[in-house]
Write a protein that holds these residues in place. Structure first.
Motif, PDB file in Angstrom:
ATOM      1  N   ARG A   1      23.396  66.714  55.989  1.00 45.57           N
ATOM      2  CA  ARG A   1      24.641  66.162  56.531  1.00 45.57           C
ATOM      3  C   ARG A   1      24.548  64.647  56.718  1.00 45.57           C
ATOM      4  O   ARG A   1      25.463  63.899  56.356  1.00 45.57           O
ATOM      5  N   LEU A   2      23.429  64.193  57.280  1.00 45.67           N
ATOM      6  CA  LEU A   2      23.261  62.771  57.531  1.00 45.67           C
ATOM      7  C   LEU A   2      23.154  61.976  56.221  1.00 45.67           C
ATOM      8  O   LEU A   2      23.723  60.894  56.097  1.00 45.67           O
ATOM      9  N   VAL A   3      22.425  62.523  55.253  1.00 48.19           N
ATOM     10  CA  VAL A   3      22.297  61.850  53.961  1.00 48.19           C
ATOM     11  C   VAL A   3      23.664  61.730  53.293  1.00 48.19           C
ATOM     12  O   VAL A   3      24.007  60.677  52.741  1.00 48.19           O
ATOM     13  N   ARG A   4      24.453  62.794  53.354  1.00 52.94           N
ATOM     14  CA  ARG A   4      25.798  62.761  52.771  1.00 52.94           C
ATOM     15  C   ARG A   4      26.649  61.678  53.434  1.00 52.94           C
ATOM     16  O   ARG A   4      27.354  60.905  52.763  1.00 52.94           O
ATOM     17  N   ASN A   5      26.558  61.563  54.756  1.00 55.43           N
ATOM     18  CA  ASN A   5      27.323  60.537  55.467  1.00 55.43           C
ATOM     19  C   ASN A   5      26.824  59.134  55.138  1.00 55.43           C
ATOM     20  O   ASN A   5      27.622  58.183  55.045  1.00 55.43           O
ATOM     21  N   LEU A   6      25.510  58.987  54.971  1.00 59.92           N
ATOM     22  CA  LEU A   6      24.949  57.682  54.633  1.00 59.92           C
ATOM     23  C   LEU A   6      25.409  57.226  53.255  1.00 59.92           C
ATOM     24  O   LEU A   6      25.613  56.028  53.026  1.00 59.92           O
ATOM     25  N   VAL A   7      25.580  58.151  52.343  1.00 63.37           N
ATOM     26  CA  VAL A   7      26.106  57.818  51.019  1.00 63.37           C
ATOM     27  C   VAL A   7      27.559  57.353  51.130  1.00 63.37           C
ATOM     28  O   VAL A   7      27.957  56.345  50.535  1.00 63.37           O
ATOM     29  N   VAL A   8      28.347  58.091  51.907  1.00 65.03           N
ATOM     30  CA  VAL A   8      29.758  57.739  52.086  1.00 65.03           C
ATOM     31  C   VAL A   8      29.909  56.337  52.677  1.00 65.03           C
ATOM     32  O   VAL A   8      30.777  55.554  52.264  1.00 65.03           O
TER      33      VAL A   8
END
Length: 269
Positions: A51-58
């Motif tokens: 979840r955090l990695v996905r948000n960091l990409v966004v």
């Protein structure tokens, strides 16, 4: 009420700590990681990490290509001191593209962060065989022409590189501090740096400094190519082009040759 406020303030701190763990899992030795590698390195629960990695990409903190992640351009620009962020990339873009077009090789713009250099912008060669560079790529300072440019015009960079350690990457990597110091003095006199197989076998590069508004070193602009296309015999032909376009990049971000810092650096370094 006070207890509720305290509990609420702890949650964001814990999230920031997890984000820090994720970002610190990337290194000069491992600039690209898969999600599973990030999970193993951080020790975070898989669902939380994903979840955090996905948000960091966004948000631009990480870039993703297929199944691999790397530090994002936005984060690199915020983290790198002495730069103008997006303005640096935007303003120097014409010089970067002109360097690629006139030399035929991949042109890169590098900024320093601690003992490392990072690619913040590039114009890729149109040759079918190229040296691979990507925005966000992290490399050492003491191995390669762009890193040596950053070392040559920035005493703080030299101190940080030595403190971090001069690791060997190939038989051509300079790991002796006295030899490196002599090389940096020669680079300042020449106005550019050329390196061959210092970080990767079969690789060559030529770079020159980019200066900011007050004459401070801001970045290094250079080309990277396979050794079969750029050899020591090509330096005399290509180095003047690299220096010319680095000066053009400097002018585009407001550099003045009579700036106090530029004059002082020329006499003190």
């Amino acid at each position: 009420m006070a207890e509720d406020d305290s509990r609420a303030s702890v949650v964001p701190v814990l999230v920031l700590r997890k984000i820090t763990q994720i970002l610190r899992s990337f290194s000069v030795d491992q600039p690209e990681l898969t999600l599973q590698q990030i999970i193993r390195t951080t020790g975070l629960p898989a669902s939380t990490c994903q979840r955090l990695v996905r948000n960091l990409v966004v948000e631009g903190f990480l870039d993703r290509e297929d199944d691999h992640y790397r530090i994002g351009l936005d984060f690199v620009q915020w983290a790198a001191p002495g730069t103008f962020g997006l303005d640096l990339v935007r303003l120097t873009r014409p010089a970067l593209q002109a360097l690629r077009d006139r030399t035929g090789e991949t042109a890169c713009l590098y900024v320093r962060h601690g003992p490392f250099r990072t690619v913040v912008s590039l114009a890729e060669s149109r040759h079918p065989v190229i040296r691979l560079f990507v925005v966000g790529m992290v490399m050492p300072l003491h191995a390669g022409s762009a890193g040596k440019v950053l070392l040559a015009w920035d005493p703080t960079a030299r101190q940080e590189a030595v403190r971090h350690g001069l690791g060997r990457f190939t038989d051509h990597t300079v790991v002796d501090i006295d030899e490196l110091t002599d090389q940096l003095a020669a680079i300042r006199r020449a106005g550019f740096s050329a390196s061959f197989e210092e970080r990767d076998a079969g690789a060559a590069s030529i770079s020159a400094p980019v200066f900011g508004l007050n004459g401070e070193l801001v970045a290094a602009l250079g080309i990277g190519a396979p050794l079969q296309r750029v050899s020591p015999a090509d330096v005399e032909r290509l180095a003047p082009i690299v220096m010319e376009l680095a000066r053009d990049a400097s002018r585009r971000i407001g550099f003045r040759a009579d700036a106090p810092f530029a004059v002082r650096s020329a006499t003190e370094l």
